[in-house]
Write a protein that holds these residues in place. Structure first.
Motif, PDB file in Angstrom:
ATOM      1  N   VAL A  41      28.528 -42.175 -22.622  1.00 48.70           N
ATOM      2  CA  VAL A  41      27.631 -41.078 -22.244  1.00 48.70           C
ATOM      3  C   VAL A  41      26.924 -41.420 -20.932  1.00 48.70           C
ATOM      4  O   VAL A  41      26.815 -40.586 -20.026  1.00 48.70           O
ATOM      5  CB  VAL A  41      26.600 -40.795 -23.356  1.00 48.70           C
ATOM      6  N   GLY A  42      26.434 -42.659 -20.827  1.00 49.52           N
ATOM      7  CA  GLY A  42      25.771 -43.073 -19.600  1.00 49.52           C
ATOM      8  C   GLY A  42      26.699 -42.990 -18.406  1.00 49.52           C
ATOM      9  O   GLY A  42      26.326 -42.502 -17.328  1.00 49.52           O
ATOM     10  N   GLU A  43      27.949 -43.451 -18.593  1.00 47.85           N
ATOM     11  CA  GLU A  43      28.912 -43.421 -17.488  1.00 47.85           C
ATOM     12  C   GLU A  43      29.258 -41.988 -17.085  1.00 47.85           C
ATOM     13  O   GLU A  43      29.401 -41.688 -15.900  1.00 47.85           O
ATOM     14  CB  GLU A  43      30.174 -44.186 -17.912  1.00 47.85           C
ATOM     15  N   LEU A  44      29.377 -41.099 -18.092  1.00 45.05           N
ATOM     16  CA  LEU A  44      29.661 -39.699 -17.781  1.00 45.05           C
ATOM     17  C   LEU A  44      28.505 -39.053 -17.022  1.00 45.05           C
ATOM     18  O   LEU A  44      28.724 -38.265 -16.092  1.00 45.05           O
ATOM     19  CB  LEU A  44      29.936 -38.922 -19.070  1.00 45.05           C
ATOM     20  N   ARG A  45      27.295 -39.373 -17.403  1.00 50.95           N
ATOM     21  CA  ARG A  45      26.143 -38.802 -16.693  1.00 50.95           C
ATOM     22  C   ARG A  45      26.122 -39.258 -15.235  1.00 50.95           C
ATOM     23  O   ARG A  45      25.792 -38.478 -14.336  1.00 50.95           O
ATOM     24  CB  ARG A  45      24.846 -39.181 -17.398  1.00 50.95           C
ATOM     25  N   LEU A  46      26.501 -40.501 -14.995  1.00 55.72           N
ATOM     26  CA  LEU A  46      26.589 -40.959 -13.604  1.00 55.72           C
ATOM     27  C   LEU A  46      27.642 -40.167 -12.847  1.00 55.72           C
ATOM     28  O   LEU A  46      27.416 -39.746 -11.711  1.00 55.72           O
ATOM     29  CB  LEU A  46      26.930 -42.446 -13.558  1.00 55.72           C
ATOM     30  N   ARG A  47      28.793 -39.943 -13.485  1.00 53.97           N
ATOM     31  CA  ARG A  47      29.854 -39.189 -12.814  1.00 53.97           C
ATOM     32  C   ARG A  47      29.445 -37.756 -12.540  1.00 53.97           C
ATOM     33  O   ARG A  47      29.894 -37.134 -11.577  1.00 53.97           O
ATOM     34  CB  ARG A  47      31.130 -39.218 -13.662  1.00 53.97           C
ATOM     35  N   LEU A  48      28.563 -37.218 -13.387  1.00 54.09           N
ATOM     36  CA  LEU A  48      28.078 -35.850 -13.201  1.00 54.09           C
ATOM     37  C   LEU A  48      26.939 -35.768 -12.194  1.00 54.09           C
ATOM     38  O   LEU A  48      26.415 -34.690 -11.927  1.00 54.09           O
ATOM     39  CB  LEU A  48      27.603 -35.277 -14.545  1.00 54.09           C
ATOM     40  N   GLY A  49      26.562 -36.910 -11.650  1.00 53.50           N
ATOM     41  CA  GLY A  49      25.457 -36.923 -10.701  1.00 53.50           C
ATOM     42  C   GLY A  49      24.099 -36.984 -11.355  1.00 53.50           C
ATOM     43  O   GLY A  49      23.073 -36.874 -10.675  1.00 53.50           O
ATOM     44  N   GLN A  50      24.056 -37.151 -12.689  1.00 52.75           N
ATOM     45  CA  GLN A  50      22.783 -37.260 -13.408  1.00 52.75           C
ATOM     46  C   GLN A  50      22.381 -38.741 -13.403  1.00 52.75           C
ATOM     47  O   GLN A  50      22.364 -39.418 -14.435  1.00 52.75           O
ATOM     48  CB  GLN A  50      22.929 -36.714 -14.826  1.00 52.75           C
ATOM     49  N   THR A  51      22.050 -39.200 -12.209  1.00 48.75           N
ATOM     50  CA  THR A  51      21.877 -40.633 -11.995  1.00 48.75           C
ATOM     51  C   THR A  51      20.766 -41.218 -12.841  1.00 48.75           C
ATOM     52  O   THR A  51      20.941 -42.263 -13.492  1.00 48.75           O
ATOM     53  CB  THR A  51      21.604 -40.891 -10.502  1.00 48.75           C
ATOM     54  N   ASP A  52      19.616 -40.596 -12.843  1.00 51.32           N
ATOM     55  CA  ASP A  52      18.472 -41.152 -13.565  1.00 51.32           C
ATOM     56  C   ASP A  52      18.724 -41.179 -15.062  1.00 51.32           C
ATOM     57  O   ASP A  52      18.399 -42.159 -15.739  1.00 51.32           O
ATOM     58  CB  ASP A  52      17.212 -40.342 -13.260  1.00 51.32           C
ATOM     59  N   GLU A  53      19.316 -40.080 -15.592  1.00 54.94           N
ATOM     60  CA  GLU A  53      19.587 -40.026 -17.027  1.00 54.94           C
ATOM     61  C   GLU A  53      20.619 -41.076 -17.427  1.00 54.94           C
ATOM     62  O   GLU A  53      20.472 -41.751 -18.456  1.00 54.94           O
ATOM     63  CB  GLU A  53      20.075 -38.627 -17.424  1.00 54.94           C
ATOM     64  N   GLY A  54      21.677 -41.198 -16.624  1.00 55.67           N
ATOM     65  CA  GLY A  54      22.702 -42.192 -16.918  1.00 55.67           C
ATOM     66  C   GLY A  54      22.164 -43.606 -16.837  1.00 55.67           C
ATOM     67  O   GLY A  54      22.443 -44.451 -17.694  1.00 55.67           O
ATOM     68  N   ALA A  55      21.355 -43.874 -15.802  1.00 53.07           N
ATOM     69  CA  ALA A  55      20.792 -45.215 -15.643  1.00 53.07           C
ATOM     70  C   ALA A  55      19.866 -45.562 -16.806  1.00 53.07           C
ATOM     71  O   ALA A  55      19.848 -46.713 -17.273  1.00 53.07           O
ATOM     72  CB  ALA A  55      20.038 -45.301 -14.320  1.00 53.07           C
ATOM     73  N   ALA A  56      19.105 -44.579 -17.305  1.00 53.20           N
ATOM     74  CA  ALA A  56      18.188 -44.826 -18.417  1.00 53.20           C
ATOM     75  C   ALA A  56      18.943 -45.252 -19.676  1.00 53.20           C
ATOM     76  O   ALA A  56      18.460 -46.071 -20.465  1.00 53.20           O
ATOM     77  CB  ALA A  56      17.356 -43.573 -18.699  1.00 53.20           C
ATOM     78  N   LEU A  57      20.155 -44.700 -19.883  1.00 54.34           N
ATOM     79  CA  LEU A  57      20.960 -45.074 -21.044  1.00 54.34           C
ATOM     80  C   LEU A  57      21.627 -46.430 -20.857  1.00 54.34           C
ATOM     81  O   LEU A  57      21.739 -47.220 -21.809  1.00 54.34           O
ATOM     82  CB  LEU A  57      22.042 -44.014 -21.290  1.00 54.34           C
TER      83      LEU A  57
END
Length: 848
Positions: A299-315
């Motif tokens: 999930v974290g990696e997918l959020r990074l790919r979607l440009g949701q950097t802060d959310e992905g980094a938090a996970l």
């Protein structure tokens, strides 16, 4: 083990069990036999702990036969298996001889030892336990289960083909085994592992024909999806995973794995939002901690790919901390930094890469971190630091292609930092280390660009020629031809540049688009600079025909107008430039076109239209380098229309909005002129004083002093002391060796005017005659000819001197002065000649 119905179990106990339980000849029930029967019943009813307790109690009794003990041990092993107590099974098998009178092994016990070894993590020992099972125990009832055991052990050891072979034997030799469903599931998995997904899919489909438990059937559907996905049938795989995910009664972990698989397919299809939704739902379902953690990673990696950097980094950050040093943690930290870089947050990305460098010590990751940091530093316009980062990355990378890329970026960073010599050397190192590398030709091309920046145009042209030869037929070769043409142009070899641009046009081809049109534009501009306006215009027409939109078309239309002007087709040039303004209101060339139109109208005396155009430019292109000049010319145009107030407004705005403009002195000069025209002489004097003080090197200083003197002269009508101030200003001009000759003559003439105003007639006459008239005559005798402006002041000084002489009735002197004007020729000569004739007629006797 199949559970017996309660009525049959009761019958068995009544007829066989109880009967056998009677002691021979005593008519009493054997209590040990009853205990064994109770263990069997509990096992059959699914009460595995009760069965275990009963059977252990039986084995503690004294007196049972070896046959009974062997049966009890086998039943106890089954009870322990059903409770996943494999370590206890191993212990049980070690002490079995305590209860058995027979010392030889049996197939049943070999199987249980093998199964327990496998389940406790020792597949190699499991295979040892059942080695040559068929030879040692021919016809043993455990033969089919041993085949499955051997398959599972081989699979655990990575011997996938052996595992598949044992499953194939089981399928042939054990068609009626109650373990067929478990076998099919494991067989299919083995085939997937063996890279035979189509066969695996066939096996999993057979589960639908077997009376399999729901859990096994659902697990099989999940693995069917895996096999279909591996076969390339994403749509069918998606359907299989979706059915498992939707099965509300399925095990949560199986549904979670299906959701993860669905997410993977959606991600491969490019639908990252759907992938994220499926993966998030899977994490919610997962009961197993490891499975839930895996989902959180994804999930974290997918959020990074979607440009949701802060959310992905938090996970990912808690997982990185918990799994520090793992390959997953390394990749995740780099992915966080990369996501920030992609999001344009270069400063944060650099900080994340630096954190990686300070936290992780693996060589490969360090290389990637230094490389990413270099990219971030370039985006932050810190190329000097980027040089070091890319250099470090090059020393750490093991991959030759990555090393080549980093060395190339060292050159790019030097180039961005304006260190073109260092960049040239860096690109040279790329070629030395990777002479046949994919970057070698690009590096040579960049060396040519560096030489251009260094002003070494001849060497640059030679370098581009080498690139063009080495990369003939490629886009790089065509670009080298184009750049080589530019190098020739920089050397002033316009004819050679035109030919080279032609080669670039041919090498690029029309399909190349941007490069082709750039070469075409280059040839047109070179021809324009050669004053071949007709040929140049034809090139620009071709650009407009082939590429009617975009920046090249905009510039081509502008240059077409300039070519028309060069061909003296003024009306057509104005029409073309007017068309440009209408068609391209946002073009980067708009300011140039408006400025040209403004100057054109101004030079033809159409000051109202010129003012409008200059004002429009200044308002629409405030950031243009021409905006300041446009305000200056708008002010001058307004002054020419005697709109002095508006002229002052334009010039004030220019000074305020463009304080660093090099034409500030000129703006202030025109501002002072406009003030004097409005009668604001004192204010104008302050402006002219400022020019002298702030811009002492300006060529306008002498003119400013002259205009200051004019203002003081005008104020002298009310305050005669101003004439002295005026003369002081004029003398500064007259004594300035750098002042233009006409300004010197003008200043000396106006000093004479001041002397007249103060009643110093003799001095005035001397000033006119010596400082102005004789100065021109003496210079002429020396071969120095004054321009028309100087002649004006000569003539005016002569007429003023003549007036003074006439007032004195010095007719001879008056005629002598006027004859100087006649000798000079020009329009004033006729007036001087007429005055001479009048004097000679009226005062002839006085002239003899």
């Amino acid at each position: 083990m199949t559970k017996l119905p309660a009525v049959l179990l009761a019958a068995a106990l009544a007829c066989g069990g109880w009967g056998a339980a009677y002691a021979a000849g005593t008519g009493t029930v054997d209590e040990a036999t009853v205990e064994l029967s109770r263990g069997k019943a509990a096992l059959d009813d699914g009460l595995f702990q009760v069965a275990e307790d009963r059977l252990r109690a039986f084995l503690k009794r004294e007196g049972p036969s070896a046959v009974q003990n062997e049966e009890a041990l086998s039943l106890l092993a089954q009870a322990l298996e059903l409770q996943n107590k494999y370590a206890e099974i191993l212990e049980l098998m070690k002490v079995r001889r305590r209860w058995l009178l027979l010392s030889e092994d049996s197939g049943s016990f070999a199987f249980w030892r093998g199964l327990a070894s496998l389940r406790t993590g020792d597949p190699g020992q499991a295979l040892v336990e059942v080695e040559r099972f068929e030879e040692r125990f021919p016809g043993d009832a455990a033969r089919c289960r041993v085949l499955l055991l051997r398959a599972s052990a081989c699979l655990a050891l990575g011997r996938v083909s052996d595992a598949v072979g044992f499953h194939e034997r089981f399928d042939r030799e054990c068609p009626d085994s109650p373990d067929r469903a478990a076998h099919a599931l494991e067989w299919g998995r083995s085939l997937v592992r063996a890279g035979r997904p189509s066969e695996a899919a066939g096996v999993f489909r057979r589960l639908g024909e077997i009376d399999a438990p729901d859990g096994v059937r659902t697990e099989g559907t999940y693995w069917l999806g895996r096999a279909l996905a591996d076969s390339g049938d994403a749509a069918a795989a998606r359907g299989a995973f979706a059915s498992v995910y939707a099965a509300a009664d399925a095990a949560p972990d199986v549904r979670a794995r299906a959701a993860y698989a669905l997410a993977a397919i959606r991600a491969d299809e490019g639908d990252l939002a759907a992938a994220l939704e499926a993966m998030t739902n899977g994490v919610t379902l997962a009961a197993d901690a490891g499975l839930r953690e895996e989902g959180t990673w994804r999930v974290g990696e997918l959020r990074l790919r979607l440009g949701q950097t802060d959310e992905g980094a938090a996970l990912l950050r808690p997982l990185i901390a918990a799994r520090h040093g793992s390959a997953r943690a390394v990749a995740a930290q780099l992915a966080i930094a990369g996501s920030m870089l992609d999001a344009g947050r270069a400063d944060e990305a650099v900080a994340e890469y630096q954190h990686y460098l300070e936290t992780f010590d693996d060589r490969s990751g360090q290389a990637r971190a230094y490389e990413g940091k270099g990219w971030g530093l370039l985006k932050l316009l810190r190329p000097a630091e980027a040089v070091l980062a890319f250099g470090q990355a090059a020393t750490l990378h093991d991959d030759e292609a990555a090393i080549e890329d980093c060395l190339f970026k060292v050159g790019d960073a030097y180039f961005e930092n304006g260190q073109f010599r260092m960049a040239h050397e860096a690109y040279g190192r790329v070629q030395e280390r990777f002479p046949a590398g994919r970057r070698a030709v690009d590096a040579l091309l960049q060396q040519g660009v560096c030489l251009m920046r260094l002003g070494e145009h001849r060497l640059a042209a030679e370098t581009f020629a080498v690139v063009a030869a080495r990369a003939a037929g490629t886009a790089v070769g065509a670009e080298a031809q184009w750049r080589g043409a530019g190098a020739l142009e920089a050397q002033g070899n316009m004819a050679g540049a035109v030919e080279a641009y032609g080669r670039a046009i041919e090498a690029a081809g029309k399909d190349a688009g941007d490069l082709w049109v750039r070469a075409l534009m280059g040839r047109g501009l070179a021809l324009y600079r050669m004053f071949e306006f007709g040929r140049a215009g034809a090139e620009f027409d071709l650009v407009l025909a082939e590429f009617p939109s975009g920046e090249p078309a905009e510039r081509a239309l502008y240059m077409k107008g300039m070519c028309q002007y060069g061909l003296m087709q003024d009306r057509e040039a104005v029409e073309t430039c007017g068309k440009f303004v209408q068609m391209h209101p946002d073009s980067r060339w708009l300011a140039d076109v408006l400025f040209w139109l403004g100057k054109y109208e101004h030079n033809r005396g159409r000051f109202d239209e010129a003012e409008r155009l200059f004002s429009e430019l200044a308002s629409r292109r405030t950031g243009s380098p021409l905006a300041a000049d446009a305000l200056l010319w708008a002010g001058v145009s307004a002054s020419r229309r005697k709109e002095y107030v508006r002229a002052i407004e334009y010039l004030t705005r220019m000074i305020k909005e463009h304080p660093g403009c090099p034409r500030l002195a000129e703006a202030r000069f025109h501002q002072g002129d406009a003030m004097s025209e409005l009668g604001l002489f004192s204010e104008a004097i302050l402006v002219f004083d400022e020019i002298v003080a702030r811009f002492p090197e300006s060529p306008l200083v002498a003119a400013a002093l002259g205009r200051k003197g004019d203002c003081q002269f005008t104020l002298g009508a009310e305050d005669p002391k101003r004439y002295e101030e005026s003369m002081a200003s004029y003398r500064m001009v007259a004594d300035d060796p750098s002042a233009r000759p006409d300004l010197v003559l003008q200043a000396n003439y106006k000093i004479g005017r001041c002397l007249e105003k103060t009643g110093r007639v003799n001095e005035a006459l001397d000033q006119y005659y010596v400082k102005v008239m004789l100065k021109v005559v003496e210079d002429r005798d020396k071969g120095v000819w004054h321009d028309q402006l100087s002649t004006v002041w000569f003539t005016r000084a002569a007429f003023n001197a003549a007036d003074l002489l006439e007032a004195r009735k010095d007719w001879r002197g008056m005629v002598g002065v006027l004859e100087r004007v006649v000798a000079g020729g020009g329009a004033a000569a006729d007036e001087a000649r007429a005055r001479i004739e009048r004097i000679k007629t009226e005062r002839w006797s006085l002239l003899r």
